[in-house]
Design a protein around this motif. Structure first.
Motif, PDB file in Angstrom:
ATOM      1  N   GLY A   1       0.740  -1.249   0.000  1.00 31.04           N
ATOM      2  CA  GLY A   1       0.000   0.000   0.000  1.00 31.04           C
ATOM      3  C   GLY A   1       0.772   1.303   0.000  1.00 31.04           C
ATOM      4  N   ASP A   2       1.987   1.331   0.539  1.00 31.77           N
ATOM      5  CA  ASP A   2       2.716   2.597   0.549  1.00 31.77           C
ATOM      6  C   ASP A   2       4.211   2.341   0.380  1.00 31.77           C
ATOM      7  OD1 ASP A   2       4.107   3.009   3.458  1.00 31.77           O
ATOM      8  OD2 ASP A   2       2.243   1.873   3.654  1.00 31.77           O
ATOM      9  N   TYR A   3       4.915   3.373  -0.048  1.00 29.20           N
ATOM     10  CA  TYR A   3       6.340   3.243  -0.356  1.00 29.20           C
ATOM     11  C   TYR A   3       7.194   2.973   0.876  1.00 29.20           C
ATOM     12  CZ  TYR A   3       5.306   4.734  -5.090  1.00 29.20           C
ATOM     13  OH  TYR A   3       4.811   4.810  -6.365  1.00 29.20           O
ATOM     14  N   ASP A   4       6.877   3.592   2.011  1.00 28.35           N
ATOM     15  CA  ASP A   4       7.669   3.349   3.210  1.00 28.35           C
ATOM     16  C   ASP A   4       7.616   1.874   3.599  1.00 28.35           C
ATOM     17  OD1 ASP A   4       8.297   6.034   3.315  1.00 28.35           O
ATOM     18  OD2 ASP A   4       6.997   6.480   5.032  1.00 28.35           O
ATOM     19  N   SER A   5       6.435   1.280   3.551  1.00 29.49           N
ATOM     20  CA  SER A   5       6.303  -0.144   3.878  1.00 29.49           C
ATOM     21  C   SER A   5       7.053  -1.000   2.870  1.00 29.49           C
ATOM     22  CB  SER A   5       4.827  -0.546   3.924  1.00 29.49           C
ATOM     23  OG  SER A   5       4.178   0.124   4.986  1.00 29.49           O
ATOM     24  N   ALA A   6       6.969  -0.624   1.602  1.00 26.83           N
ATOM     25  CA  ALA A   6       7.705  -1.361   0.569  1.00 26.83           C
ATOM     26  C   ALA A   6       9.208  -1.270   0.826  1.00 26.83           C
ATOM     27  CB  ALA A   6       7.358  -0.817  -0.814  1.00 26.83           C
ATOM     28  N   MET A   7       9.696  -0.078   1.166  1.00 27.41           N
ATOM     29  CA  MET A   7      11.120   0.090   1.444  1.00 27.41           C
ATOM     30  C   MET A   7      11.548  -0.740   2.652  1.00 27.41           C
ATOM     31  SD  MET A   7      12.784   1.798  -0.759  1.00 27.41           S
ATOM     32  CE  MET A   7      14.272   1.981   0.195  1.00 27.41           C
ATOM     33  N   ILE A   8      10.685  -0.862   3.637  1.00 29.23           N
ATOM     34  CA  ILE A   8      11.011  -1.666   4.817  1.00 29.23           C
ATOM     35  C   ILE A   8      11.149  -3.138   4.421  1.00 29.23           C
ATOM     36  CG2 ILE A   8      10.058  -2.544   6.993  1.00 29.23           C
ATOM     37  CD1 ILE A   8       9.088   0.400   7.459  1.00 29.23           C
ATOM     38  N   LEU A   9      10.241  -3.644   3.610  1.00 30.05           N
ATOM     39  CA  LEU A   9      10.345  -5.036   3.172  1.00 30.05           C
ATOM     40  C   LEU A   9      11.616  -5.256   2.356  1.00 30.05           C
ATOM     41  CD1 LEU A   9       6.670  -5.921   2.190  1.00 30.05           C
ATOM     42  CD2 LEU A   9       7.886  -6.453   4.315  1.00 30.05           C
ATOM     43  N   ILE A  10      11.941  -4.320   1.482  1.00 30.92           N
ATOM     44  CA  ILE A  10      13.171  -4.422   0.697  1.00 30.92           C
ATOM     45  C   ILE A  10      14.381  -4.416   1.622  1.00 30.92           C
ATOM     46  CG2 ILE A  10      14.629  -3.224  -0.988  1.00 30.92           C
ATOM     47  CD1 ILE A  10      11.963  -2.215  -2.270  1.00 30.92           C
ATOM     48  N   ALA A  11      14.361  -3.553   2.645  1.00 33.14           N
ATOM     49  CA  ALA A  11      15.473  -3.482   3.591  1.00 33.14           C
ATOM     50  C   ALA A  11      15.626  -4.791   4.360  1.00 33.14           C
ATOM     51  CB  ALA A  11      15.278  -2.315   4.562  1.00 33.14           C
ATOM     52  N   VAL A  12      14.523  -5.399   4.762  1.00 36.99           N
ATOM     53  CA  VAL A  12      14.604  -6.674   5.487  1.00 36.99           C
ATOM     54  C   VAL A  12      15.258  -7.733   4.598  1.00 36.99           C
ATOM     55  CG1 VAL A  12      13.280  -8.533   6.578  1.00 36.99           C
ATOM     56  CG2 VAL A  12      12.690  -6.144   7.043  1.00 36.99           C
ATOM     57  N   ILE A  13      14.877  -7.768   3.325  1.00 34.15           N
ATOM     58  CA  ILE A  13      15.511  -8.712   2.392  1.00 34.15           C
ATOM     59  C   ILE A  13      17.009  -8.425   2.299  1.00 34.15           C
ATOM     60  CG2 ILE A  13      15.697  -9.424  -0.027  1.00 34.15           C
ATOM     61  CD1 ILE A  13      12.670  -8.728  -0.267  1.00 34.15           C
ATOM     62  N   ALA A  14      17.357  -7.174   2.046  1.00 33.68           N
ATOM     63  CA  ALA A  14      18.764  -6.810   1.842  1.00 33.68           C
ATOM     64  C   ALA A  14      19.609  -7.063   3.093  1.00 33.68           C
ATOM     65  CB  ALA A  14      18.865  -5.346   1.412  1.00 33.68           C
ATOM     66  N   ILE A  15      19.096  -6.685   4.242  1.00 33.68           N
ATOM     67  CA  ILE A  15      19.857  -6.825   5.485  1.00 33.68           C
ATOM     68  C   ILE A  15      20.039  -8.293   5.845  1.00 33.68           C
ATOM     69  CG2 ILE A  15      19.807  -6.401   7.988  1.00 33.68           C
ATOM     70  CD1 ILE A  15      18.266  -3.724   7.206  1.00 33.68           C
ATOM     71  N   THR A  16      18.980  -9.069   5.786  1.00 25.81           N
ATOM     72  CA  THR A  16      19.061 -10.451   6.248  1.00 25.81           C
ATOM     73  C   THR A  16      19.741 -11.383   5.262  1.00 25.81           C
ATOM     74  OG1 THR A  16      16.858 -11.031   5.391  1.00 25.81           O
ATOM     75  CG2 THR A  16      16.986 -10.230   7.671  1.00 25.81           C
ATOM     76  N   ALA A  17      19.656 -11.099   3.978  1.00 24.72           N
ATOM     77  CA  ALA A  17      20.079 -12.097   2.992  1.00 24.72           C
ATOM     78  C   ALA A  17      21.187 -11.665   2.043  1.00 24.72           C
ATOM     79  CB  ALA A  17      18.862 -12.545   2.191  1.00 24.72           C
ATOM     80  N   GLU A  18      21.667 -10.449   2.110  1.00 22.91           N
ATOM     81  CA  GLU A  18      22.675  -9.975   1.152  1.00 22.91           C
ATOM     82  C   GLU A  18      23.916 -10.863   1.133  1.00 22.91           C
ATOM     83  OE1 GLU A  18      26.262  -7.963  -0.135  1.00 22.91           O
ATOM     84  OE2 GLU A  18      25.769  -8.276   1.979  1.00 22.91           O
ATOM     85  N   LYS A  19      24.327 -11.355   2.278  1.00 22.21           N
ATOM     86  CA  LYS A  19      25.534 -12.178   2.329  1.00 22.21           C
ATOM     87  C   LYS A  19      25.384 -13.465   1.532  1.00 22.21           C
ATOM     88  CE  LYS A  19      24.649 -14.788   6.556  1.00 22.21           C
ATOM     89  NZ  LYS A  19      25.111 -15.060   7.908  1.00 22.21           N
ATOM     90  N   LEU A  20      24.163 -13.909   1.299  1.00 18.57           N
ATOM     91  CA  LEU A  20      23.945 -15.143   0.541  1.00 18.57           C
ATOM     92  C   LEU A  20      24.375 -15.002  -0.918  1.00 18.57           C
ATOM     93  CD1 LEU A  20      20.451 -16.146   1.959  1.00 18.57           C
ATOM     94  CD2 LEU A  20      22.720 -16.889   2.734  1.00 18.57           C
ATOM     95  N   THR A  21      24.463 -13.773  -1.403  1.00 19.18           N
ATOM     96  CA  THR A  21      24.903 -13.562  -2.785  1.00 19.18           C
ATOM     97  C   THR A  21      26.415 -13.727  -2.921  1.00 19.18           C
ATOM     98  OG1 THR A  21      25.175 -11.161  -2.532  1.00 19.18           O
ATOM     99  CG2 THR A  21      22.986 -11.961  -3.229  1.00 19.18           C
TER     100      THR A  21
END
Length: 156
Positions: free
Chosen positions: A37-57
């Motif tokens: 529904g909103d960009y802030d929430s979308a950015m939070i979900l993107i941040a959770v992905i990036a923070i938790t899983a970036e090392k897997l790349t």
């Protein structure tokens, strides 16, 4: 086959490159935003992905865990909390906390006892998640093809 920036064309067509990048970014953000529904929430979900899983790349991940069909062992992910999300998104801590709580109430995230933030169990295995990934990949391919056609990107 790697893609490279043609420096001469990128400079000569910098306006076209900027417009294409802005359009691609906007389309991507709209795709992320559609479910929450909103960009802030979308950015939070993107941040959770990036923070938790970036090392897997940067490491070899077993083939059975490379698909979203399988739940990933949480102990192999990097810890994520309100502070790291706020730092990653540029949102203030109170807005981040409020949005994370709303996303948790909506079933997207869970708060752990130690203050961590994780995706709700099963969310990443939902068909809508795979559809979003596919939509984003299609948009990325379309954007890259447009920049190749413009001569700004080239195949090496």
């Amino acid at each position: 086959m790697p893609i490279a920036v043609d420096e001469d064309q990128a400079s000569a067509k910098s306006r076209i490159a900027a417009i294409r990048l802005a359009l691609w970014t906007l389309r991507c953000m709209n795709n992320w935003r559609q479910n929450v529904g909103d960009y802030d929430s979308a950015m939070i979900l993107i941040a959770v992905i990036a923070i938790t899983a970036e090392k897997l790349t940067r490491q070899d991940v077993e083939s059975e865990l490379q698909t979203l069909d399988a739940a990933f062992p949480p102990e192999r992910l990097t810890r994520c909390n309100i502070s790291s999300i706020a730092a990653g998104t540029g949102l203030n801590r109170e807005t981040t906390r409020r949005k994370v709580n709303a996303l948790a109430a909506a079933g997207y995230l869970v708060r752990t006892a130690d203050g961590g933030v994780e995706f709700a169990p099963g969310l990443l295995q939902a068909p809508s998640t795979l559809e979003l990934v596919r939509t984003q990949l299609d948009g990325m391919a379309r954007g890259a093809n447009e920049l190749i056609r413009d001569g700004i990107l080239r195949l090496r």
